[in-house]
Write a protein that holds these residues in place. Sequence first.
Motif, short mmCIF file in Angstrom:
data_model
loop_
_atom_site.label_atom_id
_atom_site.label_comp_id
_atom_site.label_asym_id
_atom_site.label_seq_id
_atom_site.Cartn_x
_atom_site.Cartn_y
_atom_site.Cartn_z
N LEU A 86 86.46 125.02 -0.58
CA LEU A 86 85.40 123.79 -0.83
C LEU A 86 85.58 122.87 0.06
N TYR A 87 86.61 122.31 0.59
CA TYR A 87 86.63 121.43 1.60
C TYR A 87 86.35 121.58 2.98
N ILE A 88 85.86 123.04 3.16
CA ILE A 88 85.12 123.40 4.24
C ILE A 88 83.56 123.49 4.04
N ILE A 89 83.29 124.04 2.89
CA ILE A 89 81.86 124.05 2.71
C ILE A 89 81.16 122.70 2.16
N LEU A 90 81.84 121.93 1.55
CA LEU A 90 81.26 120.75 0.89
C LEU A 90 80.72 119.81 2.00
N PRO A 91 81.73 119.54 3.10
CA PRO A 91 81.13 118.58 3.94
C PRO A 91 79.83 118.99 4.71
N ILE A 92 79.91 120.28 4.82
CA ILE A 92 78.51 120.81 5.50
C ILE A 92 77.45 120.73 4.69
N LEU A 93 77.67 120.94 3.32
CA LEU A 93 76.33 120.65 2.35
C LEU A 93 76.15 119.43 2.35
N MET A 94 76.98 118.41 2.27
CA MET A 94 76.84 116.91 2.22
C MET A 94 75.93 116.63 3.54
N THR A 95 76.36 116.86 4.68
CA THR A 95 75.54 116.63 5.93
C THR A 95 74.27 117.06 5.85
N ALA A 96 73.92 118.09 5.18
CA ALA A 96 72.56 118.84 4.95
C ALA A 96 71.95 117.93 4.07
N ILE A 97 72.29 117.46 3.05
CA ILE A 97 71.76 116.72 2.15
C ILE A 97 71.24 115.25 2.72
N LEU A 98 72.15 114.77 3.72
CA LEU A 98 72.06 113.37 4.42
C LEU A 98 70.79 113.63 5.40
N ILE A 99 70.75 114.65 6.02
CA ILE A 99 69.71 114.84 7.05
C ILE A 99 68.41 115.33 6.12
N TYR A 100 68.51 115.87 5.28
CA TYR A 100 67.28 115.96 4.35
C TYR A 100 66.86 114.67 3.80
N THR A 101 67.69 113.74 3.33
CA THR A 101 67.34 112.64 2.68
C THR A 101 66.84 111.61 3.78
N ILE A 102 67.02 111.70 5.23
CA ILE A 102 66.69 110.89 6.02
C ILE A 102 65.36 111.23 6.56
N PHE A 103 65.25 112.84 6.90
CA PHE A 103 64.04 113.08 7.57
C PHE A 103 62.82 113.80 6.56
N SER A 104 63.44 114.11 5.29
CA SER A 104 62.20 114.70 4.51
C SER A 104 61.07 114.13 4.33
N LYS A 105 60.08 114.54 4.33
CA LYS A 105 58.64 114.01 4.29
C LYS A 105 58.33 113.74 2.79
N LYS A 106 59.05 114.63 1.92
CA LYS A 106 58.73 114.33 0.51
C LYS A 106 59.44 112.93 -0.05
N ILE A 107 60.58 112.47 0.69
CA ILE A 107 61.19 111.30 0.06
C ILE A 107 60.42 110.43 0.63
N ARG A 108 60.19 110.42 2.01
CA ARG A 108 59.42 109.03 2.76
C ARG A 108 58.03 109.00 2.24
N GLU A 109 57.40 109.95 1.64
CA GLU A 109 55.98 109.66 1.09
C GLU A 109 55.93 109.12 -0.16
N ASN A 110 57.35 109.17 -0.99
CA ASN A 110 57.28 108.34 -2.39
C ASN A 110 56.36 108.67 -3.31
N LYS A 111 56.17 109.84 -3.39
CA LYS A 111 55.23 110.40 -4.32
C LYS A 111 55.59 111.89 -4.95
N GLU A 112 55.28 112.50 -5.99
CA GLU A 112 55.73 113.75 -6.48
C GLU A 112 54.73 114.64 -5.76
N SER A 113 55.64 115.71 -5.48
CA SER A 113 55.16 116.87 -4.63
C SER A 113 55.24 118.12 -5.75
N LYS A 114 54.70 119.15 -4.85
CA LYS A 114 54.62 120.43 -5.87
C LYS A 114 55.86 121.19 -6.28
#
Length: 262
Positions: free
Chosen positions: A106-134
């Motif tokens: 888990l110490y190997i997998i988890l930082p990779i997963l959290m990095t993916a979450i961080l990238i998703y949060t920064i660049f996700s259109k769903k989050i930036r648009e601030n509205k519910e999606s499908k």
Amino acid sequence: MTDMVHIADSIIVILFFIAIFAGFIDAIAGGGGLISTPAMLILGLPPVIALGTNRLQSSIGELTSILIYKNNGKINGKHLLKGIVSASIGAILGSYFVNSIPNDTLYIILPILMTAILIYTIFSKKIRENKESKKIISLPVFMIMMGVLLGFYNGFFGPGTGSLWVISFISLVGYTIKNASINSKPLNFSSNLVSLFCFIYMGQVNYKVGITMAIGQIIGSTLGSRAVLNNGDKIVRPIFIAVTSVMTMKMIYDGVTLGKFY
């Protein structure tokens, strides 16, 4: 007995103010344990007692946020019981199987997963648009499936569970980051509560420290919850990114140094 571990009153006062800050951050974006647990370790609580005591004070802080959000009609109660039951079952299973899977994996997998979450949060259109999606899956299926999975993870390992709930709400059922943060609270609380009972049963909770910090958590959680209600996504997204960034860096550091406590 845990309460025989002597902690000076001055240290408890410091932890009270730390709990206010941790509760404020946790109410907005989760991750308050990144502040409170290391503080307890640095200030002299033994590691296992720090983890158990953190569950006590953080659970009360989460409950405070839940009550405020619920009273303001912000928590979607539909199918919530399914998620709570599923997360609790998952937490019990995770706690039971805690020794069956190597933590090093888990110490190997988890930082990779959290990095993916961080990238998703920064660049996700769903989050930036601030509205519910499908929606990708229905809410009842989501509650049962993710409840078991994330409850298991929380019972087994723990760090980043709140972030995983938030991203799951956004990506799978189309919530805004504000609504995802709010509705993740009762689900994360249920598995935390199960874990707390396990620590209480093992006698690994310092009640003097935990109750003092819980009072601080109530103050901080109240302030943080009000900030979310008043400022919405404007405050949730940047704090969520900041908390996830710190969490990711800490996990990478702990993975490299083979640390065990978050």
